[in-house]
Design an enzyme around this catalytic site. Structure first.
Site, PDB file in Angstrom:
ATOM      1  N   CYS A 122      50.421  99.012 -21.962  1.00 10.47           N
ATOM      2  CA  CYS A 122      50.789  98.043 -20.938  1.00 10.47           C
ATOM      3  C   CYS A 122      49.943  96.795 -21.037  1.00 10.47           C
ATOM      4  CB  CYS A 122      50.592  98.656 -19.541  1.00 10.47           C
ATOM      5  SG  CYS A 122      51.451 100.216 -19.289  1.00 10.47           S
ATOM      6  N   LEU A 175      55.005  99.331 -21.076  1.00 13.17           N
ATOM      7  CA  LEU A 175      55.737  99.779 -22.263  1.00 13.17           C
ATOM      8  C   LEU A 175      55.805 101.291 -22.151  1.00 13.17           C
ATOM      9  CD1 LEU A 175      57.040  99.200 -25.031  1.00 13.17           C
ATOM     10  CD2 LEU A 175      54.757  99.398 -26.041  1.00 13.17           C
ATOM     11  N   GLY A 223      45.330 103.002 -40.027  1.00 15.94           N
ATOM     12  CA  GLY A 223      44.077 103.485 -40.598  1.00 15.94           C
ATOM     13  C   GLY A 223      42.851 102.757 -40.089  1.00 15.94           C
TER      14      GLY A 223
END
Length: 630
Positions: free
Chosen positions: A2, A51, A363
């Protein structure tokens, strides 16, 4: 995932205005396009953009405890939330949702601020304790999720990105000279500074506590310890490493929306994809980006991993045709001058990946936890160089190599000539600042030549290397390598790499997750004996051995290569005229940077005498930021 923001005034008679929250929140829509929420209690107001990833239907924020006395808005993921929820339920706490957000309010009820030590995740949140009239702002251990704040007579403001604070009428836009001074060396602005006077970053692993009793108070809530070292037992360490990293990956596969991975072809992302493939029932979605310039593109390595694990692979080539527009978009997303060129292709990769997934594993953190950069080995092996006479190390040797032309078709981290030219900077810089020795943009001397008369008198004698050295000195560690790793984690990782990933992905409403920054992995790798990190010139030794069976032979054996970007060539060709228009004859820019110094850099770069690509890039990003935000 968010975006959050809020306002709090120490005078309880002042009423927080929802309209102010709505304006700030609108600037964060890209971080959370799915929903928005608001909470106002007297002089306290909080807002968020969501989100939706976990408990998509029931996880709307703000979220409160049973009686509504504790309320939170939150950005991030608590990966161990199911275990914490079960424990909290055993104490009698009642949950109304299935989201990880609700764990935060009940954990605070149960353990107060000590709850932070129980969270394994990435987060930035604001929590309101209505009974105590106390506000807490908190940021995760490594600084994966951002949080900015400013305090004045108008009260406290905070937000996930500075652009939300800049919508508030009383927040001024004045350049902080010290921030600019450090930026020109580091390519980013180190926390708690920002380019804006009066706006601060909340450092990683810190709390800001504010109530009606006084000014905001900063507290560190966690410190990484490199001691005591683990027993030197190779088989056990390899087994533990595999188990811990596999668990870290598995925790990050929890999602109710499509999920994939960024695959660069390096060791770190290749191992992440291999472990994802072991845990996934369907083909892992992978995403790679490369360049037409073959020396800079590593997509053929990524392809090997994708083929081995039969991933649903998506490969893109960054096209310089839209380069200027991409650079402008990066500047808008970052809010501040930011000169890491890798942000540009990452922005495009995130845009492409978002068409297929909402979450992507990366990564990030592998180099800073297991010593992946070549300079970690060089720092240990070149100790003799500093005992040579200064006339040789800082004058004769740099002069001997200074006349050699630097080709821009070789990435700088693999360019022997660039490395040799850095030897003067290496010997002139304290051993406590490896990042400045090997990776600085402008040295202290070069910055003196850049500054016009006027603004720099108060900061000209401040050496950016000393900022890194201070972090080095505060490490709970003994060796050069461990102290350097810590300094890199709290400066370069939290100031450059993690903000870059956060802003470039969230610009497209894409969540990035980093297994190498799992709390258990970070604390365990810190205590590893050094020989599991660096042996001779071999870096990330543990990953190369413990996970060798998961990697194609060519990838397991290859040296560390950074995500290099051909900025030197771009500034001689595709971006040459466009960049010059922004760097030459810019009156506002000329107040801060001497025009004659910029012209000299441009001319030397054009002639191929020196590859000033990254230096010019830093100046260009500053000039573009001024256009967008001042």
């Amino acid at each position: 995932m968010c975006g959050i923001c809020g306002y709090f005034h120490p005078d309880p008679q002042v009423q927080a205005e929802r309209s102010l929250l709505e304006t700030m929140n609108a600037a964060l829509t890209h971080r959370g396009p799915d929903d928005q929420g608001y909470y106002v209690d007297g002089s306290l107001g909080m807002a968020m953009r969501r989100l939706a990833i976990i408990d998509v239907r029931g996880g709307a924020q703000p979220i409160a405890n049973e009686d509504g006395s504790v309320v939170v808005v939150y950005n991030g993921e608590i990966y161990n939330f199911k275990e914490l929820r079960a424990e909290l339920e055993s104490y009698g706490h009642r949950f109304l949702t299935q989201t990880d957000t609700e764990v935060i309010v009940h954990a605070y009820e149960q353990w107060d601020q000590e709850a932070l030590l129980r969270f394994n995740g990435m987060f930035a949140f604001s929590l309101w304790d209505g009974n105590r009239k106390r506000l807490l702002l908190a940021r995760d251990r490594m600084g994966k999720k951002p949080l900015y704040w400013t305090y004045s007579r108008h009260g406290l403001l905070w937000a996930s990105e500075a652009k939300a604070l800049l919508t508030v009428p009383w927040v001024e836009r004045h350049i902080d000279p010290l921030a600019l001074h450090h930026y020109l060396t580091l390519q980013y602005i180190p926390n708690p500074l920002t380019i804006y006077e009066g706006i601060h970053q909340l450092p990683a692993a810190h709390l800001l506590v504010f109530d009606h009793e006084g000014d905001p108070r900063l507290q560190r809530w966690w410190q990484l310890n490199f001691l005591p070292k683990l027993p030197d037992q190779p088989d056990e360490i390899s087994q533990q490493g595999r188990e811990l990293l596999a668990k870290a990956v598995e925790r990050r596969l929890v999602s109710e929306v499509p999920l994939g991975a960024f695959l660069s072809g390096g060791i770190d992302s290749s191992i992440i994809v291999a472990l994802m493939a072991e845990k996934s029932r369907s083909a892992v979605r992978t995403f790679s980006i490369g360049f037409d310039e073959r020396h800079f593109s590593e997509t053929h390595y990524a392809r090997q991993v994708a083929e081995r694990y039969a991933t649903d692979h998506h490969e893109f080539t960054f096209q310089p045709a839209d380069l200027a527009a991409a650079v402008e978009a990066v500047v808008t997303a970052m809010d501040e001058p930011f000169a890491d060129p890798a942000a540009v292709p990452l922005y495009d990769l995130a845009r492409q990946a978002r068409q297929h997934v909402t979450v992507a594993l990366s990564g990030d953190g592998g180099d800073e936890t297991l010593a992946g950069y070549r300079r970690y080995a060089l720092d240990r092996l070149l100790g003799f160089y500093n005992i040579l006479p200064e006339w040789l190390t800082q004058r004769a040797i740099p002069a001997a190599f200074g006349w050699l032309p630097e080709p821009d078709w070789i990435p700088e981290d693999r360019n022997l000539i660039t490395g040799l030219k850095r030897l003067g900077q290496y010997s002139a810089t304290t051993h406590k600042a490896s990042l400045v020795r090997w990776g600085s943009y402008f040295s202290q001397k070069e910055k003196h030549e850049l500054y016009p008369n006027g603004w720099h008198e108060d900061i000209i004698h401040i050496d950016t290397a000393e900022l890194i050295a201070h972090r080095f000195d505060t490490a709970h560690a003994q060796s050069l390598l461990d102290r350097t790793l810590y300094a890199d984690q709290v400066t370069y990782l939290s100031g450059d790499l993690l903000p870059k990933t956060d802003r470039m992905t969230m610009a497209h409403s894409l969540e990035a997750r980093a297994p190498f920054l799992d709390a258990e992995w970070v604390e365990w790798t810190a205590r590893l004996p050094e020989r599991y990190k660096v042996r001779g010139m071999n870096t990330k030794w543990l990953l190369r051995t413990a996970f060798a069976d998961l990697l194609p032979v060519e990838i397991a054996a290859r040296d560390k290569h950074g995500f290099s970007v051909p900025v030197g060539a771009w500034l001689r060709h595709e971006l040459r005229d466009w960049a010059r228009q922004r760097l030459i004859g810019n009156a506002e820019f000329d107040r801060w940077i001497r025009p004659s110094a910029v012209q000299r850099l441009l001319d030397e770069h054009d002639r191929g005498k020196t590859n000033h690509g990254k230096r010019l890039w830093a100046l260009l990003m500053f000039a573009l930021w001024m256009e967008h935000y001042l």
